[in-house]
Design an enzyme around this catalytic site. Structure first.
Site, short mmCIF file in Angstrom:
data_model
loop_
_atom_site.label_atom_id
_atom_site.label_comp_id
_atom_site.label_asym_id
_atom_site.label_seq_id
_atom_site.Cartn_x
_atom_site.Cartn_y
_atom_site.Cartn_z
N ASP A 120 -14.35 -5.46 -3.19
CA ASP A 120 -13.57 -5.59 -1.96
C ASP A 120 -13.91 -4.39 -1.08
O ASP A 120 -13.64 -3.24 -1.47
CB ASP A 120 -12.07 -5.59 -2.28
CG ASP A 120 -11.23 -5.91 -1.05
OD1 ASP A 120 -10.35 -6.77 -1.13
OD2 ASP A 120 -11.48 -5.29 0.02
N GLU B 18 -5.27 -14.86 -6.31
CA GLU B 18 -5.42 -13.41 -6.50
C GLU B 18 -4.13 -12.83 -7.04
O GLU B 18 -3.03 -13.20 -6.61
CB GLU B 18 -5.78 -12.71 -5.19
CG GLU B 18 -5.83 -11.19 -5.35
CD GLU B 18 -6.16 -10.43 -4.08
OE1 GLU B 18 -6.17 -11.04 -2.99
OE2 GLU B 18 -6.42 -9.22 -4.17
N GLU C 83 -16.56 -8.85 -0.51
CA GLU C 83 -15.38 -9.21 0.28
C GLU C 83 -15.17 -8.27 1.45
O GLU C 83 -15.24 -7.07 1.31
CB GLU C 83 -14.13 -9.21 -0.59
CG GLU C 83 -12.84 -9.52 0.17
CD GLU C 83 -11.67 -9.75 -0.73
OE1 GLU C 83 -11.86 -10.25 -1.86
OE2 GLU C 83 -10.54 -9.39 -0.34
N HIS D 273 0.83 -1.22 0.00
CA HIS D 273 0.00 0.00 0.00
C HIS D 273 0.85 1.26 0.00
O HIS D 273 0.34 2.37 -0.13
CB HIS D 273 -0.92 0.00 1.23
CG HIS D 273 -2.05 -0.97 1.11
ND1 HIS D 273 -2.14 -2.12 1.89
CD2 HIS D 273 -3.11 -1.01 0.29
CE1 HIS D 273 -3.24 -2.78 1.58
NE2 HIS D 273 -3.84 -2.14 0.61
N GLU E 59 -8.56 -11.87 5.14
CA GLU E 59 -7.19 -11.40 4.96
C GLU E 59 -6.62 -10.76 6.23
O GLU E 59 -5.40 -10.73 6.40
CB GLU E 59 -7.08 -10.46 3.77
CG GLU E 59 -7.59 -9.07 3.96
CD GLU E 59 -7.58 -8.27 2.68
OE1 GLU E 59 -8.28 -8.65 1.74
OE2 GLU E 59 -6.84 -7.27 2.62
N ASP F 146 -3.98 -14.26 4.39
CA ASP F 146 -2.72 -13.82 3.77
C ASP F 146 -1.61 -14.63 4.42
O ASP F 146 -1.43 -14.56 5.65
CB ASP F 146 -2.50 -12.32 4.00
CG ASP F 146 -1.25 -11.83 3.29
OD1 ASP F 146 -1.35 -10.97 2.42
OD2 ASP F 146 -0.16 -12.36 3.60
N HIS G 22 -5.19 -14.17 0.19
CA HIS G 22 -5.01 -12.76 -0.20
C HIS G 22 -3.69 -12.65 -0.95
O HIS G 22 -2.72 -13.34 -0.65
CB HIS G 22 -4.99 -11.90 1.07
CG HIS G 22 -4.58 -10.50 0.80
ND1 HIS G 22 -3.38 -9.98 1.24
CD2 HIS G 22 -5.18 -9.51 0.11
CE1 HIS G 22 -3.28 -8.72 0.85
NE2 HIS G 22 -4.35 -8.42 0.16
N ARG H 195 -5.81 6.39 2.04
CA ARG H 195 -5.55 5.49 3.17
C ARG H 195 -4.15 5.75 3.76
O ARG H 195 -3.91 5.51 4.95
CB ARG H 195 -5.69 4.04 2.73
CG ARG H 195 -7.12 3.65 2.40
CD ARG H 195 -7.29 2.16 2.18
NE ARG H 195 -6.71 1.68 0.93
CZ ARG H 195 -6.91 0.45 0.46
NH1 ARG H 195 -7.65 -0.42 1.15
NH2 ARG H 195 -6.35 0.06 -0.67
C1 LIG Z 1 -8.08 -3.42 -2.81
C2 LIG Z 1 -8.22 -3.51 -1.31
O1 LIG Z 1 -8.70 -2.25 -0.85
C3 LIG Z 1 -6.90 -3.79 -0.63
O2 LIG Z 1 -5.99 -2.76 -0.92
C4 LIG Z 1 -6.31 -5.12 -1.03
O3 LIG Z 1 -4.99 -5.21 -0.59
C5 LIG Z 1 -6.95 -6.35 -0.40
O4 LIG Z 1 -8.11 -6.13 0.32
C6 LIG Z 1 -7.16 -7.43 -1.44
O5 LIG Z 1 -8.06 -8.26 -1.26
O6 LIG Z 1 -6.33 -7.46 -2.38
MG LIG Z 2 -9.40 -7.85 0.28
#
Ligand SMILES: C[C@H](O)[C@H](O)[C@@H](O)[C@@H](O)C(=O)O
Ligand SMILES: [Mg+2]
Length: 399
Positions: free
Chosen positions: A219, A343, A245, A27, A273, A296, A323, A53
């Site tokens: 998401d 993903e 999600e 991020h 996640e 994750d 994740h 964010r």
């Molecule tokens: C896109 C989402 O806001 C997050 O930044 C992402 O990292 C996560 O939630 C995802 O599932 O990839």
């Molecule tokens: Mg996510």
């Protein structure tokens, strides 16, 4: 008597913000990146924290790099999110459970790291640190054996990975060959019905661009309440939303159980996640919170813990789609029947081309081609990547 070289030293390093770029703290991106452009979060209730964010600190931790060196010089490593606080735990607390030990004692090492930190850990950054150590151990074991991690997990159950893409442009992801596109939700409850309408309009627009047969997901990154999530799910159903999600707080197991009852038949509720360990995922599963879990591997406890979580899910017929965590999840997903796809996080600022997720920290990081990755791309020892020597490491603590 162990025939393996013992662990000589474990080292925890960080990458100073700005020099390393996003990397494992993905991020931490520059201005204008889709991943930091008005994405709905619980902090959105504060206008000053609604646009970005990063403004409230999503990138405050930074990357943790864990290196584990054996007496024969073989060194395994891994990267995850954790920065200096996680480095402190690795150096000042967890190192004692590794040095002088056989790296293949990973069950005992995990158990001691977890229960020694139980009084202050159990979830969050402490389990991120444990995960980083565990991933570095699996990388090291693979290097010592000359085998990719997926071989040590039982081998591939299919000859390629297929990916959905997370990012602002599912229409472009479809052109790139991905099986679906997951949009970040841009407007939260604080923006009222007007915001909900914009969320639905964006999905409808993407449905029109992508056609009917392409997966589209939202998401929600913990931003919603049960009522808003229910209304959003029903409003998005006519546009074929495949799953909603992480709609609510990871602590609100009761809310997830209610949301799963509320959504239209056939729409999946997914989360996980920001959940950790077999115990956290047991709660999600036994309270019937979701249809698909998304641990994750760099945050839930590492490969050693994800094996336990995945087996619990498999017994319940629940899919495990980790994740996005680059090679750390690819080596796992390709060995699990209940992980049918993976993903891929679009790290390009406009989500308009494929870029390695942990760039620039890892050399040799494989990326999907036409939305797929052949198992042969994983056929290197350990996780098959190397640290980029041009990205300087800083070791803030020693022991
Ligand atoms: C896109 C989402 O806001 C997050 O930044 C992402 O990292 C996560 O939630 C995802 O599932 O990839
Ligand atoms: Mg996510």
């Amino acid at each position: 008597m162990s025939k393996h070289s013992k662990i000589k030293q474990i080292r925890a390093s960080v990458i100073k913000g700005g020099e390393g770029g996003g990397g494992a703290d993905y991020h931490d991106q520059g201005e204008g990146h889709w991943i930091d452009n008005h994405i709905a979060t619980s902090m959105g209730r504060y206008p000053e924290y609604r646009q970005s964010r990063k403004s409230f600190g999503i990138n405050v931790l930074g990357t943790l790099v864990v290196e584990i060196e054996c007496e024969d010089g073989t060194t395994g490593f891994a990267v995850t999110t954790g920065g200096e606080p996680a480095a402190y735990m690795v150096e000042k607390h967890f190192a004692r459970f590794l040095e002088g030990r056989d790296p293949f004692d990973y069950e005992t090492i995990w158990d001691q790291m977890y229960f020694a930190s139980q009084y202050y850990g159990r979830k969050g950054i402490v389990v991120n640190a444990i995960s980083g150590v565990d991933l570095a151990l699996w990388d090291l074991m693979g290097r010592l054996r000359g085998e990719p991690v997926y071989h040590m997990l039982g081998g591939a159950v299919r000859n390629e990975l297929q990916f959905y893409a997370t990012g602002a442009r599912p229409d472009l992801a479809k052109e790139m060959g991905f099986i679906g596109g997951k949009l970040p939700l841009l407007h939260g409850p604080i923006e009222g019905d007007e915001g909900l309408k914009k969320n639905v309009e964006l999905l409808a627009d993407m449905r029109a661009k992508c056609g009917d047969d392409f997966w589209l997901m939202y998401d929600c990154w913990m931003a919603l309440d049960v009522n808003y999530a229910t209304r959003l799910a029903h409003a998005c159903a006519p546009h074929g939303l495949k799953w909603i999600e992480e709609a609510i707080s990871p602590d609100d197991y009761w809310g997830y159980a209610q949301l799963k009852k509320n959504v239209p038949a056939g729409m999946l509720v997914t989360t996980g996640e920001h959940e950790a360990t077999r115990w956290g995922f047991r709660m999600l599963m036994e309270m019937d919170c979701c249809d698909l879990i998304q641990p994750d591997v760099g945050w839930c406890g590492g490969v050693t813990e994800l094996l336990k979580i995945s087996a619990m899910a498999d017994a319940r017929g629940i899919m495990v789609v980790p994740h996005g965590s680059s090679v750390y999840s690819y080596h796992f997903v390709i060995t699990r029947h209940n992980s049918p796809f993976a993903e891929f996080l679009m790290m390009a600022p406009k989500a308009d081309h494929v870029a390695p997720m942990f760039h620039p920290q890892l050399l040799g990081e494989p990326v999907p081609v036409n939305g797929r990755l052949n198992v042969s791309a994983l056929d290197k020892p350990g996780f098959g990547v190397e640290l980029n020597p041009d990205v300087k490491l800083y070791r803030p603590y020693t022991h």
